[in-house]
Design a protein around this motif. Structure first.
Motif, PDB file in Angstrom:
ATOM      1  N   SER A 269      -9.282 -81.483  38.477  1.00 14.35           N
ATOM      2  CA  SER A 269      -8.687 -80.240  37.994  1.00 14.35           C
ATOM      3  C   SER A 269      -9.452 -79.029  38.493  1.00 14.35           C
ATOM      4  CB  SER A 269      -8.688 -80.235  36.463  1.00 14.35           C
ATOM      5  OG  SER A 269     -10.029 -80.142  35.988  1.00 14.35           O
ATOM      6  N   ARG A 270      -8.894 -77.846  38.241  1.00 16.12           N
ATOM      7  CA  ARG A 270      -9.580 -76.602  38.579  1.00 16.12           C
ATOM      8  C   ARG A 270     -10.946 -76.542  37.919  1.00 16.12           C
ATOM      9  NH1 ARG A 270      -8.666 -71.320  40.209  1.00 16.12           N
ATOM     10  NH2 ARG A 270     -10.033 -69.768  39.209  1.00 16.12           N
ATOM     11  N   LYS A 271     -11.025 -77.037  36.693  1.00 19.20           N
ATOM     12  CA  LYS A 271     -12.279 -76.979  35.939  1.00 19.20           C
ATOM     13  C   LYS A 271     -13.286 -78.011  36.424  1.00 19.20           C
ATOM     14  CE  LYS A 271     -13.826 -76.563  31.133  1.00 19.20           C
ATOM     15  NZ  LYS A 271     -14.277 -75.162  31.255  1.00 19.20           N
TER      16      LYS A 271
ATOM     17  N   ASP B 129      -4.928 -76.745  34.238  1.00 22.80           N
ATOM     18  CA  ASP B 129      -5.364 -75.806  35.276  1.00 22.80           C
ATOM     19  C   ASP B 129      -5.168 -74.359  34.852  1.00 22.80           C
ATOM     20  OD1 ASP B 129      -6.359 -77.574  37.112  1.00 22.80           O
ATOM     21  OD2 ASP B 129      -4.677 -77.436  38.515  1.00 22.80           O
TER      22      ASP B 129
ATOM     23  N   ALA C 227      -7.724 -73.390  32.215  1.00 24.95           N
ATOM     24  CA  ALA C 227      -9.054 -73.206  32.809  1.00 24.95           C
ATOM     25  C   ALA C 227      -9.187 -71.814  33.396  1.00 24.95           C
ATOM     26  CB  ALA C 227      -9.285 -74.268  33.878  1.00 24.95           C
TER      27      ALA C 227
ATOM     28  N   ASP D 272      -9.379 -69.243  30.546  1.00 24.90           N
ATOM     29  CA  ASP D 272     -10.638 -69.320  29.812  1.00 24.90           C
ATOM     30  C   ASP D 272     -11.791 -68.661  30.556  1.00 24.90           C
ATOM     31  OD1 ASP D 272     -11.979 -70.468  27.425  1.00 24.90           O
ATOM     32  OD2 ASP D 272     -13.061 -71.672  28.907  1.00 24.90           O
ATOM     33  N   GLU D 273     -11.668 -68.544  31.867  1.00 23.16           N
ATOM     34  CA  GLU D 273     -12.772 -68.010  32.677  1.00 23.16           C
ATOM     35  C   GLU D 273     -13.132 -66.577  32.325  1.00 23.16           C
ATOM     36  OE1 GLU D 273     -11.490 -68.686  36.681  1.00 23.16           O
ATOM     37  OE2 GLU D 273     -11.578 -70.877  36.453  1.00 23.16           O
TER      38      GLU D 273
ATOM     39  N   PHE E  84     -10.205 -78.028  28.293  1.00 21.86           N
ATOM     40  CA  PHE E  84     -10.181 -77.013  29.342  1.00 21.86           C
ATOM     41  C   PHE E  84     -10.482 -75.619  28.815  1.00 21.86           C
ATOM     42  CE2 PHE E  84      -7.801 -80.623  30.767  1.00 21.86           C
ATOM     43  CZ  PHE E  84      -8.128 -80.738  32.105  1.00 21.86           C
TER      44      PHE E  84
END
Length: 463
Positions: free
Chosen positions: A300-302, A321, A324, A327-328, A418
């Motif tokens: 995944s992206r994370k 995804d 994530a 959430d950044e 995520f």
């Protein structure tokens, strides 16, 4: 989209409107005694007893409709305030006004507007609905904005997948963003494959390219409210293909995306003091030689690696995804909405969406606003011991697990992995559909939880 202003008239239009008189069984005898003998005879012949939900039409001597009596429950036996909306399809086309006291007036009037909705893109329009004069003590403009958001959601969900694929969903988001001067970008192609690999993988087998729709609105220094909506425009189940009966309603698998667009519209039109971000992973889960397979492991992206236990559990992959990314930037409030599991329907049925959050304050406020807005919700537990049900022997998570137990809970736990930085996070497992028509809720696509959520967001980040 139908125009809700055509069925809720300004208070200035009350002259000449036919009165609707709310009565209870207890008050009816006194009201009846005040009527002329011919009127009492007519109403008795019609069988009207002032029972909750019943109505009677009273003509004048010339035969024209003079008055409508509508039975309401007494305070000890409350009913759904949308019950008043049953009159929309029962009364002849005309202008009406409420004469007397009606419990929960705001929701009763909103239900009237919502009942007037019709999806007529592919059919001859029906005759106009009965029209209601807005009571002078209600905010007509606010009611119409809520109704317009619901009509947007319903239109998007009701549209067949032939005409509501990722392109069309993107167009709907672009239109909404443009109307409110929001900034929109779309991630697709090689960049999607690199930065959002699970979104890309789920959608790669379709001839309609997958993408991530991302738009922002409001000042950058305002509290960050981020909405993530599942945009699976059609779900075959992938290689774990659904039976034909399971695909009949899969046009609504983008119901989470539709609902976050409706909520976003309400937030932007109310000009709430937030920095709003809307993220919609838009895909079609199709079958081809390059479809992802059971047993594959996706990164995944994370960076979390996910073993595919079932290709029909694709919604949580694309949401992972998108969450994530959301959430950044450590949003103050992160919300996702998804038509995610059949298990939620088994537990709570189609009308009562579960939500999941670790924030007791948010949960309590949501429950309060759900009651006030007549927008039912039910909190379910993020029961962490159930992470054991989605463990993988070769990766960090399995997207489905093997047991089949607690399907809605394990899906919520999967998504929670995520999200680490958001100050508050809420997941909604909605149905986005009314299978059997009820007053204020015609059969078909439905907005769920957005009135309660708007109340929460407006209270926390008001004008």
């Amino acid at each position: 989209m139908p125009d809700p202003s055509l069925v809720l008239l300004p208070a200035s239009r009350s002259r000449g409107a036919i009165p609707i008189v709310p009565v209870t069984r207890q008050s009816w005898s006194a009201v009846e005694r005040g009527l002329a003998k011919t009127a009492r005879t007519w109403l008795k012949a019609s069988g009207f007893t002032a029972g909750a939900g019943n109505h009677a039409l009273l003509p004048d001597p010339s035969g024209k409709l003079k008055k409508v009596f509508y039975g309401i429950a007494d305070a000890a036996k409350p009913v759904d305030p949308f019950d008043f909306a049953r009159l929309v399809r029962a009364l002849p086309e005309a202008d009406y006004r409420i004469e007397g006291d009606l419990p929960d007036l705001g929701n009763a009037v909103l239900g009237w507007i919502l009942e007037s909705y019709r999806y007529e893109r592919y059919r001859t329009p029906a005759s106009p609905s009965a029209r209601l004069v807005c009571p002078s003590d209600l905010d007509r403009a606010a009611l119409l904005k809520v109704a317009a958001a619901h009509f947007l959601v319903r239109d998007l969900v009701n549209t067949p997948s032939l005409d509501m694929g990722p392109d069309e969903l993107e167009a709907a988001a672009r239109k909404l963003a443009g109307q409110n001067r929001a900034k929109l970008r779309v991630v697709a192609g090689e960049r999607l494959a690199r930065d959002f690999p699970m979104i890309h993988t789920v959608g790669q087998a379709s001839t309609r390219r997958p993408r991530l729709i991302d738009f922002t609105w409001g000042p950058s220094r305002a509290p960050k409210v981020t909405l993530v909506g599942k945009g699976v425009c059609f779900d075959t189940g992938g290689l774990d293909i659904k039976p034909a009966s399971g695909m009949l309603l899969m046009k609504k698998d983008m119901g989470g995306a539709a609902n976050v667009l409706g909520l976003a519209q309400m937030i932007m039109e109310a000009k709430l003091k937030v920095r709003l971000r809307v993220l919609i992973p838009a895909v079609e889960n199709a079958i081809a030689g390059n479809a992802f397979r059971p047993g594959d492991v996706l990164t995944s992206r994370k960076g979390i690696r996910v073993e595919i236990g079932n290709t029909d559990a694709e919604g949580r992959l694309i949401l992972g995804d998108a969450l994530a990314l959301a959430d950044e930037e450590s949003p103050d409030l992160l919300i996702d909405m998804a038509t995610l599991t059949g298990a939620a329907r088994v537990a709570l049925g189609p009308d009562l969406p579960p939500f999941y959050t670790s924030d007791d304050g948010v949960a309590g406020d949501l429950a309060r606003h759900a009651v006030a807005a007549n927008d039912p919700l039910w909190r379910m537990p993020l029961w962490t011991p159930y992470y054991a049900l989605i463990e993988s022997s070769i990766a960090e998570l399995n997207n489905a697990g093997e047991s089949g137990f607690a399907g809605s809970v394990t899906a919520a736990l999967f998504l929670k992995r995520f999200v680490e930085r958001a100050r508050a996070y809420v997941h909604f497992d909605i149905f986005a559909w009314t299978p059997v028509a009820k007053p204020g809720r015609p059969k078909g696509g439905e907005a769920q939880a957005i009135r309660a959520l708007f109340g929460l967001i407006a209270e926390r980040y008001g004008k």
